[in-house]
Design an enzyme around this catalytic site. Structure first.
Site, PDB file in Angstrom:
ATOM      1  CG  LEU A 269      -2.114  -0.994   1.101  1.00 31.82           C
ATOM      2  CD1 LEU A 269      -2.921  -1.016   2.395  1.00 31.82           C
ATOM      3  CD2 LEU A 269      -3.027  -0.666  -0.074  1.00 31.82           C
ATOM      4  NE  ARG A 273      -1.620   4.059   2.341  1.00 34.12           N
ATOM      5  CZ  ARG A 273      -1.392   3.297   3.389  1.00 34.12           C
ATOM      6  NH1 ARG A 273      -0.164   3.181   3.866  1.00 34.12           N
ATOM      7  NH2 ARG A 273      -2.372   2.651   3.970  1.00 34.12           N
ATOM      8  CE1 TYR A 411      -9.512   3.120  -6.447  1.00 37.04           C
ATOM      9  CE2 TYR A 411      -8.222   4.943  -5.628  1.00 37.04           C
ATOM     10  CZ  TYR A 411      -8.815   4.274  -6.676  1.00 37.04           C
ATOM     11  OH  TYR A 411      -8.709   4.768  -7.941  1.00 37.04           O
ATOM     12  CD  GLU A 412      -3.910   1.803  -3.300  1.00 42.77           C
ATOM     13  OE1 GLU A 412      -3.481   1.090  -2.391  1.00 42.77           O
ATOM     14  OE2 GLU A 412      -3.942   1.429  -4.482  1.00 42.77           O
ATOM     15  N   GLY A 413      -6.209   3.001   1.622  1.00 43.36           N
ATOM     16  CA  GLY A 413      -6.306   3.546   2.982  1.00 43.36           C
ATOM     17  C   GLY A 413      -7.016   4.881   2.923  1.00 43.36           C
TER      18      GLY A 413
END
Length: 604
Positions: A269, A273, A411-413
């Site tokens: 991730l 990011r 998304y991606e945290g």
């Protein structure tokens, strides 16, 4: 120069906060070499030919079109830019990887998502964590587009808390394979992927484990799919639930070691990011481009609306965010690329070097993800506003751009998770001695009780006051975060609103500094007059950063400090955010907007 000397001179992740960076030491988009410029032109030509003209078709949930475009991108080598040549990739550096991700992603979020999911979290876990046998078997197929990849982490009960997944992996009696059973959701590329990176728990292990799972529609092996999700945006990005029912996976398809899945997920991730941040940049360029053209063509009250101050303000702010986003993304990308090279020179394998380098700059990756995902949302929102009623129509590109942009904050945290991660990782680096926060924070605390200098500074050089302001803003972060750490210690992570405020200060510092450094470097080599609009953008962004930091620091200070301590910190904040020569924001915006409208495009 020895490897040790180079490492000493190279900023570590997070050190931008406590060390002054020279503009000569940052990489900017203007530093691209000839090979990279050719790659950029090749990607832009591909997008303008194959994707942009079909923008309306992507809104009709044409998943086959996305797969077709991905196959065409594969034929041109775009899927394997950063993959080593030994695995059938192009073996180019991380800046080139970011460059392709940037320019291939701007026309539609559907391709941006499919491309990012495949080249990032769909391929990198194998490239970075796989055994040599796994890499040889899978990476060439992924790099050439023979197979497409997907990443199965999220579950109905496991989103941000990724390690809480319920999917199980049970070893067979003969010990030759694992039976995986469970449900994954929001899986990008699920409708056409042949390789799934699946995370499951073995027995009652504390941490999940990663597996490489093949899918063949003629032999589904217990894998079934939900219907395509009905989504706000990214309409032609295949997004499905994936169900595993006693799916047999050979033991040799375990990725890395048992229980190492959470680490794999988090490190994958990190890369996702910063690549997501890059994927928002060309969207901002294109939206600004279309908005400028419309504003020049649209006449109201016998005047093109581009002549109105309200529209000039919007166009200038949109272009400024794109310019600064470019600066920050390519600055960080080159730092990562240089760190990878340094580690390889020191004896690390390619995979080890990449892993450690992405981990080193995880703070910057989170910063960029948050800043750029919010900037692209603001840009598309203003794009709609400039188009007025037409902007709300699906017949214009603004409407779909706004919807596509919205997912990037999730998304991606989520951005909230990434904000807290950025500050949390910085504190951990400080505790490990990788970033000296204590020394500078102590100096700031001493400065608060000292007598301010009455000496008038010399601001005759370009950006002299702006660079001093950046250093003062860093003191704001050290003042707020240092006092908060001292007060709460390990319990700081429980104070989420304070962490979010501190993160916004950190984000604004990195982005504003990146914009200043880019504009300064280019003014030195091309001339201030040629770069006057870029100089204006850097100053405009900093002005907003100062405002944001002032607000967020106040919010943080009053949440934990009282009495004399609070008064002293608020006085320090006022001192650290005070301009000696306040910039004329209207003049800056007009200068930027007039350049845009005269060129009739995003021209920076």
């Amino acid at each position: 120069m020895s490897t040790d000397t180079k490492e000493k001179d190279m900023l570590r992740g997070g050190q931008f906060l406590v060390k002054q960076t020279s503009c000569d030491d940052v990489f900017t988009p203007e530093d691209l070499n000839e090979e990279q410029k050719m790659m950029k032109d090749s990607v832009k030509e591909f997008v303008d030919r194959e994707i942009w003209p079909k923008k309306e078709e992507f809104e009709k949930k044409n998943y086959a079109l996305t797969e077709e475009i991905m196959n065409k991108a594969a034929e041109l080598g775009f899927l394997g830019v950063g993959v080593p040549e030994e695995y059938d990739g192009l073996g180019m550096g991380f800046v080139s990887t970011m460059l392709v991700c940037d320019y291939i992603s701007g026309a539609t979020g559907s391709i941006a998502t499919a491309f990012g999911a495949h080249t990032g979290i769909g391929t990198l876990p194998i490239l970075l964590y796989g055994s040599e046998e796994q890499k040889k078997k899978y990476v060439p197929k992924l790099a050439t587009g023979e197979w497409f990849g997907a990443y199965c982490l999220t579950e109905p009960g496991a989103g941000s808390d990724a390690n809480s997944g319920k999917t199980k992996a049970v070893l067979s009696e003969d010990g030759k394979h694992y039976n995986i059973s469970g449900q994954k959701m929001w899986i990008s590329n699920a409708g056409f992927a042949s390789v799934f990176i699946v995370f499951a728990r073995i027995e009652d292990d504390k941490n999940i484990t990663g597996f490489i799972v093949e899918y063949d529609k003629d032999n589904p092996n217990g894998i079934t799919f939900g219907e395509e999700e009905k989504k706000l945006g990214i309409h032609s990005s295949s997004t499905r639930q994936v169900f595993f029912n006693d799916t047999k996976v050979p033991v040799e398809n375990m990725l890395s070691e048992r229980g190492n899945g959470f680490k794999i997920a988090m490190n994958a991730l990190n890369v996702g990011r910063i690549k997501l941040a890059a994927a928002t940049i060309d969207a901002q360029r294109r939206v600004t481009d279309v908005a400028v053209k419309y504003a020049n063509d649209r006449v109201q009250f016998d005047t093109p609306i581009a002549k109105f101050g309200a529209i000039k303000s919007k166009l200038a702010e949109m272009a400024t965010s794109a310019y600064v986003g470019e600066a920050a993304n390519y600055r960080a990308a080159k730092n990562i690329e240089d760190r990878i090279s340094l580690r390889q020179e020191g004896g690390n394998s390619h995979a080890e070097a990449e892993l450690k380098s992405f981990e080193e700059y995880a703070i910057e990756c989170s910063i960029l993800k948050v800043a750029c995902s919010e900037d692209v949302q603001n840009c598309t929102d203003e794009g709609i506003q400039i188009f007025g009623g037409m902007g709300f129509s699906a017949d214009t590109p603004m409407e779909s751009a706004w919807r596509d942009a919205r997912i990037s904050r999730i998304y991606e945290g989520t951005n909230e998770i990434n904000r807290m991660l950025a500050v949390g990782m910085l504190v951990k680096k400080a505790m490990k001695g990788h970033v000296d926060l204590l020394g500078p924070a102590t100096k700031v605390a001493d400065e608060l009780t000292g007598i301010p200098s009455m000496e008038k500074p010399d601001y005759s050089e370009l950006f002299a006051e702006e660079k001093e302001m950046i250093q003062k803003l860093k003191k704001v972060f050290l003042m707020v975060a240092g006092s908060a750490v001292q007060k709460f210690g390990p319990q700081l992570e429980e104070h989420q609103q304070l962490l979010l405020a501190a993160a916004d200060i950190l984000i604004e510092i990195y982005m504003a500094e990146s914009g200043i450094l880019r504009a300064e470097k280019n003014a030195k080599r091309f001339g201030e007059d040629i770069q006057k609009e870029q100089i204006a953008m850097a100053k405009l962004y900093l002005y907003h950063a100062v405002d944001t930091i002032n607000q967020k620091a106040k919010e943080g200070i009053v949440s934990f400090a009282e009495g004399d301590e609070q008064r002293m910190m608020l006085m320090g904040l006022k001192r650290f955010t005070k301009y000696q020569n306040m910039p004329n924001i209207v003049e800056l915006r007009n200068k930027i907007a007039e350049k845009l409208t005269s060129e009739n495009k995003y021209c920076f």
